[in-house]
Design a protein around this motif. Sequence first.
Motif, PDB file in Angstrom:
ATOM      1  N   ALA A   1      -1.375   4.828   3.631  1.00 37.04           N
ATOM      2  CA  ALA A   1      -0.360   4.400   2.663  1.00 37.04           C
ATOM      3  C   ALA A   1      -0.916   4.525   1.255  1.00 37.04           C
ATOM      4  O   ALA A   1      -0.232   4.990   0.338  1.00 37.04           O
ATOM      5  CB  ALA A   1       0.059   2.966   2.957  1.00 37.04           C
TER       6      ALA A   1
ATOM      7  N   LEU B   1       2.651  -1.074   4.374  1.00 43.41           N
ATOM      8  CA  LEU B   1       1.381  -1.646   3.922  1.00 43.41           C
ATOM      9  C   LEU B   1       1.524  -3.158   3.733  1.00 43.41           C
ATOM     10  O   LEU B   1       0.689  -3.944   4.191  1.00 43.41           O
ATOM     11  CB  LEU B   1       0.961  -0.977   2.608  1.00 43.41           C
TER      12      LEU B   1
ATOM     13  N   TYR C   1       6.028   3.695   3.215  1.00 44.79           N
ATOM     14  CA  TYR C   1       4.601   3.438   3.361  1.00 44.79           C
ATOM     15  C   TYR C   1       4.187   2.185   2.625  1.00 44.79           C
ATOM     16  O   TYR C   1       3.386   1.383   3.128  1.00 44.79           O
ATOM     17  CB  TYR C   1       3.788   4.634   2.877  1.00 44.79           C
ATOM     18  N   ALA C   2       4.730   2.003   1.411  1.00 48.08           N
ATOM     19  CA  ALA C   2       4.378   0.809   0.648  1.00 48.08           C
ATOM     20  C   ALA C   2       4.827  -0.444   1.398  1.00 48.08           C
ATOM     21  O   ALA C   2       4.071  -1.421   1.504  1.00 48.08           O
ATOM     22  CB  ALA C   2       5.026   0.870  -0.729  1.00 48.08           C
TER      23      ALA C   2
ATOM     24  N   PRO D   1      -7.147  -4.821   1.801  1.00 48.33           N
ATOM     25  CA  PRO D   1      -6.553  -5.081   3.120  1.00 48.33           C
ATOM     26  C   PRO D   1      -7.586  -5.110   4.245  1.00 48.33           C
ATOM     27  O   PRO D   1      -7.366  -5.737   5.273  1.00 48.33           O
ATOM     28  CB  PRO D   1      -5.585  -3.903   3.314  1.00 48.33           C
TER      29      PRO D   1
ATOM     30  N   ILE E   1       1.932  -4.899   7.237  1.00 44.11           N
ATOM     31  CA  ILE E   1       0.736  -5.100   8.068  1.00 44.11           C
ATOM     32  C   ILE E   1      -0.279  -6.018   7.397  1.00 44.11           C
ATOM     33  O   ILE E   1      -1.148  -6.560   8.063  1.00 44.11           O
ATOM     34  CB  ILE E   1       0.058  -3.783   8.526  1.00 44.11           C
ATOM     35  N   LEU E   2      -0.120  -6.222   6.090  1.00 44.69           N
ATOM     36  CA  LEU E   2      -0.978  -7.227   5.475  1.00 44.69           C
ATOM     37  C   LEU E   2      -0.602  -8.613   5.986  1.00 44.69           C
ATOM     38  O   LEU E   2      -1.450  -9.479   6.188  1.00 44.69           O
ATOM     39  CB  LEU E   2      -0.830  -7.192   3.958  1.00 44.69           C
TER      40      LEU E   2
ATOM     41  N   VAL F   1       7.468   7.519  -0.121  1.00 47.10           N
ATOM     42  CA  VAL F   1       6.436   6.559  -0.495  1.00 47.10           C
ATOM     43  C   VAL F   1       6.877   5.120  -0.231  1.00 47.10           C
ATOM     44  O   VAL F   1       6.058   4.283   0.158  1.00 47.10           O
ATOM     45  CB  VAL F   1       5.994   6.786  -1.968  1.00 47.10           C
TER      46      VAL F   1
ATOM     47  N   PHE G   1      -7.647  -0.876  -2.858  1.00 42.12           N
ATOM     48  CA  PHE G   1      -7.071  -0.488  -1.581  1.00 42.12           C
ATOM     49  C   PHE G   1      -7.969  -0.894  -0.411  1.00 42.12           C
ATOM     50  O   PHE G   1      -7.593  -0.755   0.747  1.00 42.12           O
ATOM     51  CB  PHE G   1      -6.785   1.011  -1.563  1.00 42.12           C
TER      52      PHE G   1
ATOM     53  N   ALA H   1      -3.398   1.668   6.480  1.00 37.71           N
ATOM     54  CA  ALA H   1      -3.354   1.099   5.135  1.00 37.71           C
ATOM     55  C   ALA H   1      -3.916   2.117   4.147  1.00 37.71           C
ATOM     56  O   ALA H   1      -3.360   2.323   3.058  1.00 37.71           O
ATOM     57  CB  ALA H   1      -4.154  -0.198   5.086  1.00 37.71           C
TER      58      ALA H   1
END
Lengths: 347, 299, 401
Positions: free
Chosen positions: A133, B280, B276-277, A118, B283-284, B273, A115, A130
């Motif tokens: 999440a 994630l 959020y996944a 990122p 934003i990557l 969830v 994790f 991040a």
Amino acid sequence: MLIGDYKATYAADEAIFRSWPVRYGFAAMVAGLVLLPFAANSFIVFLATQVAIYTVAITGLNILTGYTGLISLGHGALVGVGAYATAILANWLGVPFWVVIPMAVAVTAGVGLMFGLPSLRIRGLYLTIATLAASFIIVFVIEHWGSVTNGDSGITLAPASVFGIDLVSDPQKYALIVPIAVLAVLFAQNLFRTRIGRAFIAIRDSDYSAEIIGVGLTRYKLLAFGLGSAYAGLAGSLWAYNFLALLPTQFELQLSIIFLAALVVGGSARTLGPVFGAVFVILIPEMLKWVFGFLTPFNPTIVEYTAPANTIAYGLLIIVFMIFEPMGLAAIWTRIWRYINLWPFSP
Amino acid sequence: MNIVYVIEDSLTGLMTGGVYALIAVGIVFVFRATKVFNFAHGTVMMIGAYFYYTITVVLGDLGLGTWAIYVLGVPLTLLVSALFGAAIERIVMRPMLGQNPFAMIMVTIGLISVLEGSAAVIWSTNAKFPPALVGLNIDFVAGMAINRQMLASFLIAGIVFAAITVLFLKSKAGVAIRATASDQSTAYAMGINVPRVFSVTWMVAAGTGALAGVLLAPLNSLTPGLGQVGLSVIAVVILGGLDSVIGVLLAAFIVGWLEAMANHFLGGDFKEVVPYAVVLLIILIRPYGLLGTRDVERV
Amino acid sequence: MKVDRRTVLKGTAAVAATSIMGMPAIVQAQSKKWVFAGSSPLTGPFAQAGTTALKDLLDWVEMTNDSGGIAGRPVELIHEDSGYVPTNSLANFKKAMSADEKPIFYSGDSTGFMKLVAPELNRTPVLCGGTSFASDLANPATNPFQYIAGPTYQAMFDILLKHVKDNGGSTVAFVYSDTEFGRDPIEHGRKAAAALGLKVVHEEITKAAGAEVQTHVAQLRRANPDFVIMHGYVTGVWPEIIGTARAFKMETKFLGTFWGMEKVIADAVTAKAGPILDGYAGVLPYRYFYEAKDSPSYSKFFAFKKQKYGDKFPGYVVTWSLQPMFSHELAKNAIEATVNADKEVNAKNLIAALGAIKNWDSGGYMGQPVTVVNHSVPQGRVYSYSAETKLFLPVSDWIVT
């Protein structure tokens, strides 16, 4: 008598214990920790053990957030990973705690690294999210991977055992957990005298500048995540051996927020910050209960006001501390020590 | 899989997104001007909903009809909430001006405890049932259920959102906010009253938050726990890009829709969830959210 | 180490601090009393249920003490807030157990706590009841000191599924919260439904509080079951689901379990949204308080309340309070039995006495004589809400599973 904080040698500047009051203060603290289980009842010992576990977890967060500047809202979930890894490994393999703990630490560091990836791309508050999440995903997995984690019914494990003695009473657990916590804090203190620690600080202050002066960002950011998560894993392991029963809901976002609050209130990027922070978040609610208990001994029916009043007082304390000392309790502590150090020439 | 059902749930999700946008815009406003991520925004919204509840009770006691809720109740709620927001800014946030943002974020976390506890003391923890602006009523259009209550919430949120955007882009106050956001010290130097800008952003945030509370509270019962919704909106704010008003609108729709789809295809336990996944992942790919400002950093 | 003024001061300060904190909250010379301790959710999501229940429980204790206490000794009740966080409840438990006067009975406030405390109970045993009906707890082998003051959630599902069958239903859907509480009886429910020949056509999982319900109800509408069983809620979500389903013009009948059966909530919903809850039914292990005419225990409590509060007492006690009161009644019964048998009053004897309760007349809390099976009391009755009378009225006999 000291009249100033002057160092004549590099060795003095790099010393872990910078001056004699710190040295004796540390010795006194160790003596106090040794004596505590003999002087206090088991509830106090339990709280002290909790403080120790939180201190380890928050020290990990301090490495990540305080020193390296990567704000994490997933730390509570990582403690959960450590705790669950401990319980699962102990149940599967049946090996003693001193084998399980390093394994659980390694597992948590691995999950933390994953994790942490990122962080190579995203920065600042985006990175925080991040990790947020990550927190949701980890707790979700623990809750739903029933075949391994026993889902939301929770999981239990056998107590740690030393020379055939099961560590079940509070003083026994204290004797296992607190020394490990003290060593973990000392290790962290030492870390920031090394190249690695200094590299972390450089990254926090400005990651691009750090890269220019030769700090490999990839390596050190991941290292920070790995180390921070390893501390979370250790804290989780100790948590598991302290409670012997775990629930997924214990490691939800709330715990991460408590850790972050503890770090900031205690003082981030200070060795003692996590200690003060852990003391604050564990003991203050208990003390508030105690105070409100004194205020209302004869009329228990007004609990519907005292219980929320307790919450209000806790929040107010955080706000007041932040307004008057944004650098945290550790800064107040430093000021007091400086005053003592320089006495009678204190300003 | 029935396509009609998917569309129906999608519409529901998008409408939920409208309310998310209304909540999230308050966080974005405060963040833009003050660089503080306000974790307490959900709790401020909860207090706003309690103001609304109290005002409707008082209006009821005065014997005024339902019309009074629209004509007096809602505007009064917004006014009181805005003043409340200004008070928080003045009492709690102003002393922190110039401190490290980390300490300021902690203050907002402390604020959560203070406000939740205060609500429990003042209004008690007993569930309250404030009147809804629009009654629960479902129409069927082309075989799809359209909830009038949600549609109305969606429209109100949309109108308010549009008004704020215009204010933000065109009005003098909006320009001052944007100036403060882009460079605080220069804004000071150019004669902008920066503390007042902070005050205004908090007022707008508390006002929009209260409106969101007015829309949300009647859907469920009103308890001090209503503020928890604020936490689930974090994903929206980040996806939108923290400081982009349009981005947050887009993100709110995406998250609302994702929640509905997660519920449709995977079940309710995935509802929280999955967004959020996905956030994630997004934003990557886009490290500053959908429409966030890319920081240019000089070393 | 050189011992100087500073280290001595520090050491004394530490010892002083620990000894102050180590003092029990209330120091009393008299020890001829029973200490009952517990945690209550006075803040957090279940604060409404927690505060109301604690206030009524304090009155129950006062009433019990007024009429001579338990086996001639008065009861002292010590409760602390947990915020419905199991870790906090556990800390409260540890505090209570390390006090000078140890409690002989501890009342937990969540299933989570009951699970966390299990390893502790092996070391510091104490009779442990609580607000949870979790099925895992009805197992003397794994949880030797814990009991349930009523049927397990699984037993409640059995009763509800039987009700569905008796009322001509053939399809049923489960709606439950995404918590341990919500999931507890679901797997058993699937099997029990299959055994009765009922078809579980849909399962919908929601948040425990503050859920947006429309997408959930839309799913239910598509499955269109005859009955929906909702479980894992207290004050919220279940009324919204019913309200939205009625707006969808669904004909489905809704059923609930103990914590979602409170008249106060049903009345508030009716006042706000009209008679949407009409016909909502569910299983309750105890009588409602307004059935006091069938219950000497309730009548006694009513009289006590009336005398203490006068007209301020509305004449109704919520189901959330009846549960802990009955739980304490069971503990009381166990203590009396142990004392009467001339045994030492300790956790082991108390739980043995409690487990051996047979055909005990609970004074009307329950309709049938109370027999403890596997540390639980598996009986209950189906009640149905009428928006007109604003009462939950029985629609079945007492069912002992």
